[in-house]
Scaffold this active site. Structure first.
Site, PDB file in Angstrom:
ATOM      1  N   HIS A   1      -1.119  -1.291  -4.293  1.00 38.62           N
ATOM      2  CA  HIS A   1      -2.417  -0.959  -3.705  1.00 38.62           C
ATOM      3  C   HIS A   1      -2.479   0.546  -3.460  1.00 38.62           C
ATOM      4  CE1 HIS A   1      -6.029  -2.012  -1.350  1.00 38.62           C
ATOM      5  NE2 HIS A   1      -5.641  -1.068  -0.496  1.00 38.62           N
TER       6      HIS A   1
ATOM      7  N   MET B   1     -11.633  -5.591   5.069  1.00 40.23           N
ATOM      8  CA  MET B   1     -10.859  -4.652   5.883  1.00 40.23           C
ATOM      9  C   MET B   1     -10.586  -5.302   7.237  1.00 40.23           C
ATOM     10  SD  MET B   1     -10.102  -1.860   4.263  1.00 40.23           S
ATOM     11  CE  MET B   1      -9.171  -1.385   5.713  1.00 40.23           C
TER      12      MET B   1
ATOM     13  N   HIS C   1      -8.278   1.084  -4.310  1.00 37.69           N
ATOM     14  CA  HIS C   1      -9.256   0.850  -3.247  1.00 37.69           C
ATOM     15  C   HIS C   1      -9.961   2.171  -2.976  1.00 37.69           C
ATOM     16  CE1 HIS C   1      -9.725  -0.270   1.329  1.00 37.69           C
ATOM     17  NE2 HIS C   1     -10.884  -0.124   0.728  1.00 37.69           N
TER      18      HIS C   1
ATOM     19  N   ASP D   1      -6.819  -6.479   4.055  1.00 44.49           N
ATOM     20  CA  ASP D   1      -6.216  -5.147   4.045  1.00 44.49           C
ATOM     21  C   ASP D   1      -6.268  -4.514   5.438  1.00 44.49           C
ATOM     22  OD1 ASP D   1      -5.309  -2.619   3.411  1.00 44.49           O
ATOM     23  OD2 ASP D   1      -7.037  -2.065   2.182  1.00 44.49           O
TER      24      ASP D   1
ATOM     25  N   MET E   1      -9.085   8.190  -0.550  1.00 44.83           N
ATOM     26  CA  MET E   1      -9.971   8.568   0.568  1.00 44.83           C
ATOM     27  C   MET E   1     -10.514   9.973   0.343  1.00 44.83           C
ATOM     28  SD  MET E   1      -7.539   7.336   3.668  1.00 44.83           S
ATOM     29  CE  MET E   1      -6.788   5.715   3.690  1.00 44.83           C
TER      30      MET E   1
ATOM     31  N   ASP F   1      -4.808   3.642  -2.064  1.00 44.17           N
ATOM     32  CA  ASP F   1      -5.953   3.952  -1.212  1.00 44.17           C
ATOM     33  C   ASP F   1      -6.454   5.363  -1.480  1.00 44.17           C
ATOM     34  OD1 ASP F   1      -6.182   1.587   0.573  1.00 44.17           O
ATOM     35  OD2 ASP F   1      -4.103   2.103   1.027  1.00 44.17           O
TER      36      ASP F   1
ATOM     37  N   SER G   1       0.841  -1.193   0.000  1.00 44.52           N
ATOM     38  CA  SER G   1       0.000   0.000   0.000  1.00 44.52           C
ATOM     39  C   SER G   1       0.879   1.247   0.000  1.00 44.52           C
ATOM     40  CB  SER G   1      -0.913   0.017   1.225  1.00 44.52           C
ATOM     41  OG  SER G   1      -1.497   1.301   1.325  1.00 44.52           O
TER      42      SER G   1
ATOM     43  N   MET H   1     -12.211   4.405  -1.054  1.00 45.80           N
ATOM     44  CA  MET H   1     -12.906   4.659   0.209  1.00 45.80           C
ATOM     45  C   MET H   1     -13.593   6.004   0.066  1.00 45.80           C
ATOM     46  SD  MET H   1      -9.966   3.204   2.692  1.00 45.80           S
ATOM     47  CE  MET H   1      -8.808   3.257   1.345  1.00 45.80           C
TER      48      MET H   1
HETATM   49  C1  DX5 Z   1      -6.522   1.634   5.309  1.00 44.87           C
HETATM   50  C2  DX5 Z   1      -6.081   1.223   3.929  1.00 44.87           C
HETATM   51  C3  DX5 Z   1      -4.968   0.253   3.890  1.00 44.87           C
HETATM   52  C4  DX5 Z   1      -3.701   0.710   4.574  1.00 44.87           C
HETATM   53  C5  DX5 Z   1      -3.003  -0.523   5.051  1.00 44.87           C
HETATM   54  O1  DX5 Z   1      -7.691   2.326   5.238  1.00 44.87           O
HETATM   55  O2  DX5 Z   1      -7.156   0.646   3.208  1.00 44.87           O
HETATM   56  O3  DX5 Z   1      -4.689  -0.177   2.565  1.00 44.87           O
HETATM   57  O4  DX5 Z   1      -2.862   1.453   3.755  1.00 44.87           O
HETATM   58  O5  DX5 Z   1      -1.921  -0.115   5.786  1.00 44.87           O
HETATM   59  P1  DX5 Z   1      -1.257  -1.014   6.928  1.00 44.87           P
HETATM   60  O6  DX5 Z   1      -0.739  -2.258   6.271  1.00 44.87           O
HETATM   61  O7  DX5 Z   1      -0.198  -0.131   7.459  1.00 44.87           O
HETATM   62  O8  DX5 Z   1      -2.339  -1.345   7.949  1.00 44.87           O
HETATM   63 ZN    ZN Z   2      -6.623  -0.291   1.200  1.00 45.62          ZN
END
Ligand code: DX5
Ligand code: ZN
Length: 219
Positions: free
Chosen positions: A33, A137, A66, A175, A37, A35, A8, A68
């Site tokens: 990956h 998650m 991903h 994740d 947000m 993320d 990620s 969010m």
């Molecule tokens: C959290 C994200 C994850 C995050 C995982 O909302 O969806 O992808 O980056 O990070 P770690 O492995 O540090 O928990």
């Molecule tokens: Zn993620």
């Protein structure tokens, strides 16, 4: 088949993204990956199209985006155009999940549905045949570096059961809080894809940390 490792980038050094993406090119990482947000679905804001477009020019790995964000339908096309090969949306953010999943597939990307820790896998019974993967998650979404929620093991097993019963070919992605201590147990519970941010980027040797995760069930 060995487990897919998806580092990620949320935990990467944003001032040195080029360096980090090249490091991942030289590693055994399978996907990147990313993320996204929006500050509404989750209490944090990360990055969007411009950053993903740039990463796409440098990486040799598929981009696993991903989302969010609320109402993801508005932006699916843009993320596909930015270079996403896989796109996941949250069950909790979609009013018409079937339509959203098929919109992603019609754009030629693999479609995933993500579940928050409190959402049971049983809500997927009518959609499991349509999705390419399910993202479980294992922390509350929004931040990297959080503590893994152990109830995830049972959710992986429940989901594996649902996939089998429905004759679906969906893969299971986990994740949040994944590290070299829980990776082997996650794989033996039925995970196909492991996302890891902090465990990779806070390591003094991220390439070795990726290798360790990838072969964690072989030691
Ligand atoms: C959290 C994200 C994850 C995050 C995982 O909302 O969806 O992808 O980056 O990070 P770690 O492995 O540090 O928990
Ligand atoms: Zn993620």
């Amino acid at each position: 088949m060995s487990v897919i490792i998806a580092p990620s980038l949320l935990s990467a050094d944003f001032l040195n993204l080029d360096r980090d993406v090249k490091m991942l090119n030289s590693s055994e990482a399978d996907w990147l990956h990313l993320d996204v947000m929006d500050g509404l679905f989750v209490p944090n804001i990360s990055f969007g199209f411009a950053v993903i477009e740039k990463i796409a020019t440098t990486t040799i790995k598929p981009l696993d985006v991903h989302l969010m964000i609320v109402d993801p339908d508005r932006y699916i096309m843009r993320f596909r155009q930015a270079g996403a090969s896989l796109i996941s949306v949250h069950y909790e953010a979609c009013n018409h999940l079937n339509r959203t999943i098929h919109a992603i597939k019609n754009l030629g990307a693999e479609a995933g549905v993500a579940l928050n820790p409190h959402t049971p896998v049983s809500v997927l019974s009518e959609i499991i045949g349509d999705v390419d993967f399910v993202l479980l998650m294992s922390v509350n979404p929004g931040f990297g570096g959080q503590k893994f929620i152990p109830g995830t093991y049972r959710k992986i097993r429940d989901l594996r059961e649902l996939i089998k019963k429905s004759e679906s070919s969906a893969r299971i992605e986990v994740d949040g809080g994944v590290d070299s201590y829980n990776a082997a147990a996650l794989i033996s519970s039925g995970a196909d894809i492991l996302v890891a941010g902090n465990a990779i980027f806070s390591s003094p040797d991220p390439v070795e940390a990726i290798r360790k995760l990838k072969y964690s069930n072989k030691y």
